[in-house]
Every structure is written in structure tokens, then in C-alpha cells.
Design an enzyme around this catalytic site. Sequence first.
Site, PDB file in Angstrom:
ATOM      1  CE  LYS A  30       9.306   3.980  22.616  1.00 24.79           C
ATOM      2  NZ  LYS A  30       9.188   3.387  21.275  1.00 24.79           N
ATOM      3  CG  LEU A  58       9.724  -0.882  24.275  1.00 19.12           C
ATOM      4  CD1 LEU A  58      11.105  -0.696  23.637  1.00 19.12           C
ATOM      5  CD2 LEU A  58       9.221   0.443  24.816  1.00 19.12           C
ATOM      6  CB  SER A 113       6.142   1.434  21.733  1.00 21.00           C
ATOM      7  OG  SER A 113       7.349   1.659  21.008  1.00 21.00           O
ATOM      8  CB  ILE A 158      10.854  -2.183  16.063  1.00 21.58           C
ATOM      9  CG1 ILE A 158      11.528  -3.456  15.544  1.00 21.58           C
ATOM     10  CG2 ILE A 158       9.554  -2.523  16.817  1.00 21.58           C
ATOM     11  CD1 ILE A 158      11.964  -4.418  16.627  1.00 21.58           C
ATOM     12  N   GLY A 159       8.284  -1.085  14.121  1.00 23.26           N
ATOM     13  CA  GLY A 159       7.181  -1.495  13.263  1.00 23.26           C
ATOM     14  C   GLY A 159       6.179  -0.371  13.042  1.00 23.26           C
ATOM     15  N   GLY A 160       6.574   0.848  13.495  1.00 23.62           N
ATOM     16  CA  GLY A 160       5.679   1.997  13.358  1.00 23.62           C
ATOM     17  C   GLY A 160       5.616   2.851  14.606  1.00 23.62           C
ATOM     18  CB  SER A 161       7.224   2.428  17.904  1.00 27.55           C
ATOM     19  OG  SER A 161       6.699   1.142  18.123  1.00 27.55           O
TER      20      SER A 161
END
Length: 564
Positions: free
Chosen positions: A134, A183, A209, A230-233
Site C-alpha cells: 500500500k 486514507l 483505503s 484503522i476502520g476496515g481498510s
Amino acid sequence: MIYKHASTDLVADKKRRQEATIPKDWLISQSVPVDNVSPVTTIAETCGLLTDKEVLITNSEISLLLKKLASAEWSSVEVTIAFYKRAIIAHQLVNCLTEIFVDRAVARARELDEHLRSTGRVVGPLHGLPVSLKDQICVKGVETTMGYVSWIGRYAQKNASLVDILYECGANPFVQTNVPQTLMWAETYNNVFGRTVNPHNRSLTSGGSSGGEGALMAMRGSPLGVGSDIGGSIRVPAAFCGSYGLRPSYGRIPYAGAVNSLEGQDSVPSVFGPICNSLDGVKIFMKAVIDSKPWLKDPLAVRKAWDEEAYQLAEHGYGKSLVFGIVWNNGAKVPHPPVTRALEMTKAALVAAGHKVVDWDPVGHVEICEALVGIWNAGFLKDFEVLSKESGEPLVDTMVPDPTGVEVKPDYRPTAESAASAYELWQLHKAKLKIRQEHLAMWEETAKTTGTGRPVDAIISPVAPYAAPPHGKSSDAAYTAVFNVLDYPSCVFPVTRVDPVKDAKKPPHKFISTADKENYDFYDPQVFLNAPVGLQLSSRTLEEEAVIAMTEIVDAALKAYKGT
């Protein structure tokens, strides 16, 4: 979205330099399909650029690739070039790459081949394996823009700790992949490289992201990718693109030396993890990195060796008669029919395999996500403004391709009035800790009802209330973000894909919120045609080994069930 600014010359020059890194004989001569709905996942195999052996190599799972590489049956050079060609083909179809360093990776491959020839030994457990990264995982001497115009021309002075470990393990980083500006989007678009689309239906998002990784993996342009979450990336692109992806617990994989958004926010930190086309790749990556003792390179990395006993599920009845909790909805939105069907299929497969599935009450999931958004919003906008101000580029405020299009405003995007004071932020941290304590107690309490004498072994839940949606419509990260707050390792596995007949729109249910009704109204099976549907399996903090093993059990049960 059209970005017009004085710094557009920087963007144009960056794109020219990117294009110059692509060997001209790797360009597709046939016209790219005009039809955006039809999958483009097999074009690499039919366009004439790959030899039969290169097709075989790029369709192979990681365990086989490593075996062939270690025996020198396949050279690192030919494996690297095969995946490079396929990655370049993928990029022309779905726009998934940012940095392309062919010469460096091929030179590395030659060194690996020479080492094996002269010593008879592999460099490490990932010997010769191409790895995509990434575009925030720094590789020395390579630009890492993270989707910001301001960062064009910023070359990494040294490798991120994870990159050093990958090199030590014998891997061969060969491309970096596209991300959204900041992101913090569940889609992938920025002012430098543009939009990454879904290979299964290019009118749909690849997620974010780590959307470039998800799309590249679906095109089999890389055997192993590294994303962040960080939240589903990691999980959203993996599910939207039909791959496997693991979100580990905080600190299990080193983060030092990478660039990031929201740096300094350490209440719910971002984590790195793998995205692969097979579960064996998830395990191989995790074990290789953990066996390298990342805590000696990153002070925040957890000092925890690979636990083979945990992988054998010693605390989970050694994998016999497991009990899974299943989340049918999170109390805010009922998932679309294909997601519900995936849950039903998984339950049926597990029951047929001799396991037990119980309903899991998503107590506090809404409050958990509210706390997370509050924590993010404390410095969200300021962070973005600082990162973008050098070039003066505008912040991307919509993922809709057509500015006149209608977007459902994402719940996780900030507002100018949302920033919390330091004291208010402390209260959010306290609330988050209280939630984690309550959830632990609730999970332990399930030991009284499972019939095994132990608590529920893992939770299975949607990744989103929909399959991959059209661009500008990925507005909900609640199903994944809840596990970031709880710090539960979570692994995505593919289940099915949208079928207009099986997944016809159902009559209205009793709506549990305004957002639930909006989500119901949004669904049309023809819009989501061909979209993969994945779910996630989550267990408790630092149980990565057990999560991988239990996902293997679920994956095998599904394959057996679908084969009957």
C-alpha cells in the site's frame, strides 16, 4: 471530479513518470472493454501478453509458489516478471498502481536466484515472493505520496520496518498500490493517481483505503499484498474484491517508518495486515513477520512469538464442535439480501460440518462506532489541512465521479464543528475502555450457554451492509470499525457473489433507523451485478493464530457445502 490548480503540472509530471516505468511491450494492444459491468479479471490470461507458464505462475497459491521457488524449479526472476506483467495489465484496466520499480525488483530477483544457486539455501521463508505494498509503506528511494499532491517528489530515506523484515525474509517488494487522499475513505480516489475501480464490475468501488491492493489481488497481479486498517481498510477491499484479508491486533505487525494519516492518534491505531487470494498466504505472511521478532525494530510492536498451540486451537477445543456467534445486523442497518444470504450460507455450512451457530447480539455496536468517530474527529480536519496545504490542493469531499451525482454522506467523515477538546477526548478514551471491558465480560458470560464449557469461539458478521457499491456510495464503516475499537483480529473470507435472482429485493422490513430505510431503498440487484460478497470472522485481542485457523475451518466448510 476534475482537479484544476497550479500544482496540476506536478500531477501531470508524476503521471508521465509513472507511465515511463511501464515497459512498452507490456501494454495491452486490444481495446479495453467499454462495458463497465462485465468482469475484467480474466483479460490478463486472454490478451496475449502472458505465456502459458506465466498464467500458471500467477494463478498459483502462495504455498506452491514458495515450494517451486525454494526448489529452483521456478526462478525468482521469472516469477517476478510474471507478476509484474500481470500487475501492469491490471493497472491498465482498473488503475491500481502508484509506484512501479521494475528494474529494482528484477535485480533483487537475480540476487535471490544467485544466492540459492551458490548456497543451496533460500534467503528466508518468503524467498523470491513478489509482494505489493500500500502506498504508505516506505521503500527507500521510492516516492510515497499517499495520494497527496504535496508529497510528490518526497522520496523515502529508509525502508519502513516491515519492508526491512520482508527483505530479510526473502520477499521482493515490486509495486505500491493506490489509496484515497487522506486514507480515511472506504473507497479509493485521489488527485494524483485518480480512481481505482472494482475488477468484477468497474462501475463499483474496490473499497478503501487499501483499494489498490484489493483490486490488484482480484486481478491476480500480486500473490501477496500488505494493506492497513484503522476502520476496515483491509477488510472492506478484501470483501468487495473477493479476497482474504486479515486485520491483526494493535502492534502485532510493525508500523514504524511508514507514513500515515492521523499520526499521534494512538487510541485506535492503524495496523498493517495481508490481503491474499488464499488463506495459506495470510498464515505464511503472519508467521514469517512474527518469527522475525518485529519488536526489535518497532518499539510499539508486541513482543509475542508465533503461537503454534493457538493455531492448533488449543483453547477452542482443538477446532472440534466450535460455537460461532453470528451478527445478522448491527442495530443500525439490516444488510442487503446478498449479504444476508452469505450469512445464511455460512451458518448452514458450519452446522453441516458439525459446529454450532448462535445469534450474537451486537450490544453497544452503535455506541462503539460513535466513540470512534468522536476520537477521529478530534483532529481529523486539522490533520488533513496540514498534509494538503503545501500544494494547496483541495480536500477530496466526494467520491462520486459525476459532481452532479447524489452521494450518501459517509458517517465517518468529519465536520468543522466536530473537533473535541483535550478533556472531551479523554472522556471518549474512557468510554472506549469501558466498552471494551463490558464486551469482554459479555463474551465471557456466553460460556454458560454454549454447551462446550467455554465462551463463543468467534463472531461471524458482515463487512458492510452491502456488497461493493457504486462509486460515491460506500458510506458505512460501522460493521468493521467496531472491531478496531475492540481490537479484535478479524479475517475476511469470500462467500458468494450477487445474484439478481437469488438476491431479489425483499419487501420492506420493519426499519430500525432512518439510515436502515435509506440502505434498503438503495438496493437494486442489477446495480450490484457480479459483486463479490465476503464476511469477517473475529475473535479476541491478539488471537491472530486462532482467527486464521478458525477462518480456515469456515472456509473449508463453505467449500464443502457449496460442492454438495
